[in-house]
Motif scaffolding. Structure first.
Motif, PDB file in Angstrom:
ATOM      1  N   GLU A   1      -7.175   9.148   2.668  1.00 26.16           N
ATOM      2  CA  GLU A   1      -7.517   8.751   4.030  1.00 26.16           C
ATOM      3  C   GLU A   1      -6.423   7.866   4.614  1.00 26.16           C
TER       4      GLU A   1
ATOM      5  N   GLU B   1      -4.730   5.320   7.655  1.00 27.19           N
ATOM      6  CA  GLU B   1      -5.087   4.230   8.555  1.00 27.19           C
ATOM      7  C   GLU B   1      -3.816   3.650   9.155  1.00 27.19           C
TER       8      GLU B   1
ATOM      9  N   ARG C   1       5.018   3.697  -2.573  1.00 27.51           N
ATOM     10  CA  ARG C   1       4.462   2.361  -2.799  1.00 27.51           C
ATOM     11  C   ARG C   1       5.483   1.606  -3.633  1.00 27.51           C
TER      12      ARG C   1
ATOM     13  N   PRO D   1       0.847  -1.187   0.000  1.00 26.50           N
ATOM     14  CA  PRO D   1       0.000   0.000   0.000  1.00 26.50           C
ATOM     15  C   PRO D   1       0.887   1.243   0.000  1.00 26.50           C
TER      16      PRO D   1
ATOM     17  N   ASN E   1      -2.758  -5.550   6.992  1.00 24.11           N
ATOM     18  CA  ASN E   1      -3.247  -4.427   6.208  1.00 24.11           C
ATOM     19  C   ASN E   1      -2.420  -4.182   4.958  1.00 24.11           C
TER      20      ASN E   1
ATOM     21  N   THR F   1      -0.835   3.783   6.445  1.00 24.53           N
ATOM     22  CA  THR F   1      -1.115   3.543   5.033  1.00 24.53           C
ATOM     23  C   THR F   1      -2.183   4.533   4.570  1.00 24.53           C
TER      24      THR F   1
ATOM     25  N   ASP G   1      -5.117   5.743   1.471  1.00 29.93           N
ATOM     26  CA  ASP G   1      -5.953   5.442   0.314  1.00 29.93           C
ATOM     27  C   ASP G   1      -5.531   6.345  -0.844  1.00 29.93           C
ATOM     28  N   GLU G   2      -5.215   5.744  -1.985  1.00 32.49           N
ATOM     29  CA  GLU G   2      -4.701   6.516  -3.111  1.00 32.49           C
ATOM     30  C   GLU G   2      -5.696   7.548  -3.619  1.00 32.49           C
ATOM     31  N   HIS G   3      -6.982   7.261  -3.520  1.00 39.72           N
ATOM     32  CA  HIS G   3      -7.993   8.134  -4.107  1.00 39.72           C
ATOM     33  C   HIS G   3      -8.486   9.217  -3.153  1.00 39.72           C
ATOM     34  N   THR G   4      -8.561   8.895  -1.872  1.00 34.43           N
ATOM     35  CA  THR G   4      -9.101   9.858  -0.906  1.00 34.43           C
ATOM     36  C   THR G   4      -8.028  10.466  -0.009  1.00 34.43           C
TER      37      THR G   4
ATOM     38  N   SER H   1      -1.471   0.797  10.396  1.00 32.51           N
ATOM     39  CA  SER H   1      -1.321  -0.587   9.965  1.00 32.51           C
ATOM     40  C   SER H   1      -0.166  -1.233  10.705  1.00 32.51           C
TER      41      SER H   1
END
Length: 220
Positions: free
Chosen positions: A176, A178, A144, A90, A202, A169, A171-174, A180
């Protein structure tokens, strides 16, 4: 600063000994002289599969596995990662740790991202071939690592200083974030002793069980 190592680096064990000498009692830290020394040592080792095959254990069905080569001095460690075909990590940070990576076999691509603001922005993509060395730190950004080959696994050597158990980690689009787990379990194999084998929950579709044995990877 520890003195530069004058040991010849012909084998993986030579590399481990030289890294221990250069690192001394400290970690990689922010001293660019030490960073350059470590990078030069990593570059000077020419990959030979018989040196590292015992550590290159892969569990089918995971994105990648993490295998301990050396514990270092407690302020750094050295791991071998085996990447499945067409698999990637990720987008992640390094929790303040310095990361030096050398490609031992196959091919990888490093995708470098700026920190989200609020979305992620790709800064560059850099293909890596066998024996290439790359350095990464949170001050540079996020990244990544991907194996672009659909018919060949890849094997890479990673120095982490300091070792870390958790990373973030994204999220590529948002964008966001998290938390891990990057913790690893120590396993014992009768053919190669004790080492770390781990695929973070994760970071892969399925974590490697502590009972899994996996299979060694040999260079083609």
């Amino acid at each position: 600063m520890p003195a530069a190592s004058n040991l010849p680096v012909k084998t993986m064990q030579d590399l481990v000994s030289s890294l221990n000498s250069v690192m001394g009692d400290g970690g990689l830290g922010d001293d660019q002289r030490v960073v350059c020394q470590v990078k030069q040592l990593m570059r000077s080792y020419v990959s030979q599969s018989h040196d590292w095959a015992q550590y290159a254990v892969y569990q089918e069905g995971t994105r990648y596995t993490r295998n301990l080569v050396d514990d270092g001095n407690g302020k750094y460690n050295l791991l071998i990662l085996v990447w499945g075909e067409s698999q990637s990590s990720p987008i992640h940070d390094h929790a303040g740790s310095h990361c030096m990576m050398k490609l031992l076999d196959g091919q990888l691509t490093e995708h470098l991202f700026a920190w989200p603001n609020p979305a992620l922005k790709l800064k560059r993509s850099m293909p890596l071939q066998t024996n290439a060395v790359a350095y990464m730190h949170d001050k540079i950004g996020l990244h990544r690592i991907a194996n672009p080959a659909s018919d060949q696994k890849a094997v890479s050597l990673h120095l982490y200083s300091p070792p870390y158990q958790m990373c973030t980690t994204f999220d590529e689009h948002t964008g966001e974030a998290e938390m891990s787990s990057c913790a690893a379990e120590r396993l014992k194999r009768p053919d190669s002793g004790s080492f770390l084998l781990h695929s973070a929950q994760n970071c892969s579709p399925s974590a490697v069980s502590s009972q899994s044995q996996g299979s060694a990877i040999t260079s083609s």
